[in-house]
Motif scaffolding. Structure first.
Motif, PDB file in Angstrom:
ATOM      1  N   VAL A 492       0.842  -1.187   0.000  1.00  0.00           N
ATOM      2  CA  VAL A 492       0.000   0.000   0.000  1.00  0.00           C
ATOM      3  C   VAL A 492       0.879   1.238   0.000  1.00  0.00           C
ATOM      4  N   ARG A 493       0.550   2.217  -0.879  1.00  0.00           N
ATOM      5  CA  ARG A 493       1.364   3.415  -1.045  1.00  0.00           C
ATOM      6  C   ARG A 493       0.473   4.658  -1.005  1.00  0.00           C
ATOM      7  N   PRO A 494       1.014   5.777  -0.517  1.00  0.00           N
ATOM      8  CA  PRO A 494       0.229   7.013  -0.492  1.00  0.00           C
ATOM      9  C   PRO A 494       0.209   7.719  -1.841  1.00  0.00           C
ATOM     10  N   MET A 495       1.056   7.264  -2.793  1.00  0.00           N
ATOM     11  CA  MET A 495       1.072   7.843  -4.126  1.00  0.00           C
ATOM     12  C   MET A 495       1.169   6.713  -5.136  1.00  0.00           C
ATOM     13  N   ALA A 496       0.585   6.937  -6.315  1.00  0.00           N
ATOM     14  CA  ALA A 496       0.611   5.919  -7.360  1.00  0.00           C
ATOM     15  C   ALA A 496       2.003   5.806  -7.961  1.00  0.00           C
ATOM     16  N   GLU A 497       2.376   4.576  -8.328  1.00  0.00           N
ATOM     17  CA  GLU A 497       3.651   4.325  -9.001  1.00  0.00           C
ATOM     18  C   GLU A 497       3.448   4.441 -10.502  1.00  0.00           C
ATOM     19  N   ALA A 498       4.334   5.149 -11.179  1.00  0.00           N
ATOM     20  CA  ALA A 498       4.226   5.299 -12.632  1.00  0.00           C
ATOM     21  C   ALA A 498       4.409   3.956 -13.334  1.00  0.00           C
ATOM     22  N   ASP A 499       5.302   3.104 -12.806  1.00  0.00           N
ATOM     23  CA  ASP A 499       5.576   1.805 -13.412  1.00  0.00           C
ATOM     24  C   ASP A 499       5.686   0.773 -12.290  1.00  0.00           C
ATOM     25  N   VAL A 521      -3.066   6.500   6.329  1.00  0.00           N
ATOM     26  CA  VAL A 521      -3.425   7.759   6.975  1.00  0.00           C
ATOM     27  C   VAL A 521      -4.863   8.107   6.598  1.00  0.00           C
ATOM     28  N   ALA A 522      -5.644   8.440   7.580  1.00  0.00           N
ATOM     29  CA  ALA A 522      -7.033   8.823   7.336  1.00  0.00           C
ATOM     30  C   ALA A 522      -7.105  10.032   6.431  1.00  0.00           C
ATOM     31  N   THR A 523      -8.221  10.139   5.685  1.00  0.00           N
ATOM     32  CA  THR A 523      -8.522  11.265   4.791  1.00  0.00           C
ATOM     33  C   THR A 523      -7.523  11.408   3.655  1.00  0.00           C
ATOM     34  N   THR A 524      -6.833  10.314   3.315  1.00  0.00           N
ATOM     35  CA  THR A 524      -5.848  10.358   2.226  1.00  0.00           C
ATOM     36  C   THR A 524      -6.098   9.202   1.262  1.00  0.00           C
ATOM     37  N   ASP A 525      -6.049   9.480  -0.043  1.00  0.00           N
ATOM     38  CA  ASP A 525      -6.140   8.400  -1.036  1.00  0.00           C
ATOM     39  C   ASP A 525      -4.906   7.513  -0.934  1.00  0.00           C
ATOM     40  N   HIS A 526      -5.114   6.220  -1.166  1.00  0.00           N
ATOM     41  CA  HIS A 526      -4.001   5.285  -1.185  1.00  0.00           C
ATOM     42  C   HIS A 526      -4.099   4.389  -2.414  1.00  0.00           C
ATOM     43  N   PHE A 527      -3.008   3.671  -2.713  1.00  0.00           N
ATOM     44  CA  PHE A 527      -2.927   2.817  -3.892  1.00  0.00           C
ATOM     45  C   PHE A 527      -2.329   1.473  -3.466  1.00  0.00           C
TER      46      PHE A 527
END
Length: 776
Positions: A492-499, A521-527
């Motif tokens: 699980v990551r707080p930002m999307a990976e380009a590749d 973290v609450a109120t944050t998009d995850h990937f």
């Protein structure tokens, strides 16, 4: 054979007319005759006195070579080829077999009795033809009723085989040996079926049409669908107007290695009255069958349907002793001979399957299949082309099911592996108890197993994909006794990976990293990314990866799961290459409050299916999925701040809350093990409900009440604590927490703390926490 002759004369006069009874005579090797139809003249020319006496006593006797379908040169050619193909093959005395006929078949038993007294004759057996081995009468509209196509234990799972190239019979060739068919039936006509030998008997059209319907009815939106509907070649060979040995020879002369010959015939068993058995009990037929298998042709042989006198005793093969004194069908008996054919018995259509009362049994039986209630094609003496039936059966109905299985297996093997199995290999595949459906435990006789194509394809051919997610670094996808809650493959990551493939896949340098997850973290998009390997024999297409989250719990049962999302991988290549999914978007609104989580990852496709969440509600399944199903993983990997929680119940301690969970079905006893890899100066406490504390207090050197309904115990932070035999009620949910203190100077380092839940010595649940600075 007098009773058998009378039975056939009364009930099947047309068969006797076209298949005249004869005596199969085998001369001793020292009788050197040119193999032609002029045997009587040769014997007379040699002044052979017994033949002169026989001709005087029974005028009109005719003597012909028994094997007439092939020239002597062609038969010799096939024998030499068989010896080169099968080093165990020892040719039988083909050229010592002759056929003696008489216009009055009633005289044949007496003639044979006289000939058996000749020292130059090893055998003289009367052959009387027997009736057909018959007992009772997808988008293709009737296919839904063809439940022998379904998964085990009911059927052979032909529908699963259709998922693979060749599983529908493509590039495979069949020859069916019996008496009659309707080639232009609407569900067969597309095959362009041809006849290799003999003539078609109108009274047998229903039988042969039903047989071919089971195997290869075309997938044409009409009527039924066969087990292998797309065979490249369908041919037939009739022994009507001919003989069984000649029908076999005519077939094998036109066949190649791996082709399939189905013997839809039963014969009167020599030495037994009114008893039907397989063709190979006749020596002349046995020699032809053994030649076929030595040439690499796979022969499937109906075992026969018992008696013709109204009774239902089966043919007990282990106890059968042929007229020569040999137990020819008992692998443990004197004089056993193995034709190499796959011998078939019949059982009930309903599982658990039991042998039908008239069906043969013994060690020589290789497989059983349905012998009743078979939905297939029908015809009649007028060659009707659009009839169907629901009541076909007997070993006649069972043998086509086994034949279809053979054709599907070899179709898949040829398409995927580049070769076809021969007779011995195929028989071993089909007989394997590990990949077949055993009969009912109450079945006392020996009928072997019914093939399970799914099990054979998955476990013996090894051509299916086998995708897996790891439970721990070092997991290879096999059942194991290691960790179950530390998967490196749910990220699980707080930002999307380009590749994602470059970041986490094969060659990324992070293949074995277990520290790729970030705190949630609450109120944050995850990937969320799921990575997997495929150790199977083919590419896995359209693989779905689904991730759930759960509050921290010792047993993560499905009622605790909340769907995070799913994604589909177009393909996961075989070769065990680590492959990464695209991101599962986990929007902020769906993310729970900051804390400790368990992720459950499930992967699967049509050929390697994923379990459904509901499957985990069964305790036995739950245990199997944890250890043996490599399509499921847990990740109890939590990153928390090393600073004290502001609302911690004990000042200076970090709270690690979790649920202590019982089995979903009933109360069960578990061992709970808590263990930390903690630094000097650390302190650890366990806060638990009072009901649990009362069971476990003996294991705590120091404990105290912590409010009205809870207790708190001090644990040794440097030593494993084991609570044995803790009985948890069904669906128990005990709110617990570990309280951890790390000396302030050491809080910037990472430490690990685990809880494991064991059932009968094996881990079934657990949690893993890793402390350290919170990372975003």
């Amino acid at each position: 054979m007098e009773k058998e002759l009378e039975f056939m004369r009364r009930n099947y006069p047309d068969i006797l007319k076209n298949e005249p009874p004869y005596i199969a005579v085998r001369f001793s090797p020292n009788v050197k005759l040119t193999y032609n139809d002029d045997g009587i003249k040769q014997l007379i020319d040699r002044q052979f006195a017994p033949i002169k006496r026989l001709l005087t006593k029974y005028p009109g006797i005719r003597m012909k070579r028994l094997y007439q379908a092939l020239s002597t040169d062609r038969l010799e050619e096939l024998i030499k080829k068989a010896q080169a193909t099968d080093e165990t093959y020892r040719p039988g005395p083909f050229f010592n077999y002759y056929k003696f006929e008489h216009d009055d078949p009633a005289l044949l038993p007496a003639i044979a009795k006289d000939m058996q007294q000749w020292k130059e004759v090893e055998q003289a057996v009367v052959y009387v033809p027997a009736p057909d081995p018959f007992v009772n009468a997808a988008n293709d509209p009737r296919a839904v009723n063809q439940t022998y196509l379904n998964e085990a234990p009911g059927g052979i799972d032909a529908r699963y085989a259709w998922n693979f190239a060749g599983g529908d019979g493509q590039n495979q060739r069949l020859v069916d040996l019996e008496r009659g068919w309707t080639f232009d039936h609407e569900d067969l006509t597309a095959h362009g079926i041809t006849l290799l030998n003999g003539t078609i008997r109108d009274g047998s059209r229903a039988h042969g049409t039903a047989v071919l319907g089971e195997i290869t009815a075309v997938d044409n939106t009409i009527g039924c669908v066969g087990i292998t509907p797309n065979l490249t070649s369908v041919r037939t060979t009739s022994y009507h107007g001919s003989t069984i040995p000649d029908a076999i020879l005519a077939a094998i002369a036109a066949m190649a290695f791996g082709d399939v010959l189905l013997l839809e015939v039963q014969v009167f068993v020599p030495g037994l009255v009114n008893m039907y058995g397989p063709a190979e009990v006749l020596d002349d037929a046995y020699e032809a069958i053994r030649l076929a298998t030595a040439l690499g042709i796979i022969v499937v042989e109906a075992g026969g349907n018992g008696t013709n006198n109204g009774g239902t005793p089966p043919f007990a093969m282990n106890s059968y002793v042929a007229p020569g004194g040999n137990a020819i069908l008992n692998p443990g008996g004197a004089g056993f001979r193995d034709s190499g054919a796959i011998l078939v018995s019949a059982a009930t259509s309903a599982a658990p399957h039991t042998r039908l009362s008239w069906a043969p049994h013994g060690q020589r039986i290789d497989n059983y299949a349905w012998g009743e209630n078979i939905n297939t094609l029908q015809s009649n003496d007028s060659a009707a082309t659009s009839l169907y039936q629901t009541g076909f059966g007997g070993t006649s109905g069972a043998s086509p099911i086994i034949t279809g299985a053979v054709l599907a297996i070899n179709g898949i093997a040829e398409a995927s592996l580049g070769f076809r199995f021969g007779p011995r290999q195929m028989r071993a595949l089909l007989r394997n108890p590990a990949t077949g459906t055993a009969p009912s435990p109450a079945e006392a006789t020996q009928i072997s197993v019914m093939p399970n194509l799914r099990q054979i394809i998955d476990n013996l051919l090894n051509i299916t994909p086998d995708i897996y997610v790891r439970d721990f670094v070092g997991d290879t996808g096999n059942p194991h006794s290691g960790a179950i809650s530390a998967s490196p493959d749910v990220i699980v990551r707080p930002m999307a990976e380009a590749d994602p493939q470059a970041a986490f896949g094969e060659g990324s340098g992070t293949e074995d990293s277990n520290t790729l997850g970030s705190s949630v973290v609450a109120t944050t998009d995850h990937f969320i990314y799921v990575r997997m390997r495929n150790r199977g024999g083919s590419v896995a297409n359209n693989v779905q990866a689904t991730v759930f989250w759960s509050p921290p719990a010792s047993l993560v049962t499905p009622d605790l799961w909340t769907l995070a999302g799913s994604t589909t991988l177009a393909s996961v290549p075989n070769g065990n290459q680590l492959t990464v999914s695209n991101a599962i978007n986990w929007p902020a609104a769906s993310v729970p409050p900051v804390g400790h989580y368990c992720f459950v990852g499930i992967i699967g496709n049509a050929l390697d299916p994923a379990p459904e969440p509901a499957d985990f509600n069964d305790w036995n399944n739950f245990q199997l999925f944890i250890r043996n199903n490599n399509n499921v993983t847990w990740r109890n990997f939590n990153v928390v701040s090393a600073e004290p929680e502001p609302n911690a119940s004990v000042e200076g301690f970090v709270e690690l809350p979790f649920l202590l969970v019982g089995a979903p079905d009933k109360a069960r006893a578990f061992d709970i093990i808590i263990e930390g890899k903690l630094p000097e100066g650390a302190r650890l406490m366990f806060q638990m409900p009072l009901d649990f504390y009362r069971q476990a207090r003996q294991y705590f050197p120091k404990s105290e009440l912590a409010g009205k309904n809870e207790a708190r115990a001090l644990l040794n932070p440097f030593q494993q604590t084991t609570l044995k035999g803790m009985k948890l009620p069904a669906k128990y949910r005990g709110k617990c927490k570990l309280l951890l203190y790390i000396p302030k100077p050491l809080r910037k380092q990472a430490y690990q703390l685990t809880l494991r839940q064991l059932y009968r010595g094996l881990q079934v649940g657990g949690l893993t926490w890793q402390t350290g600075p919170r990372r975003l």
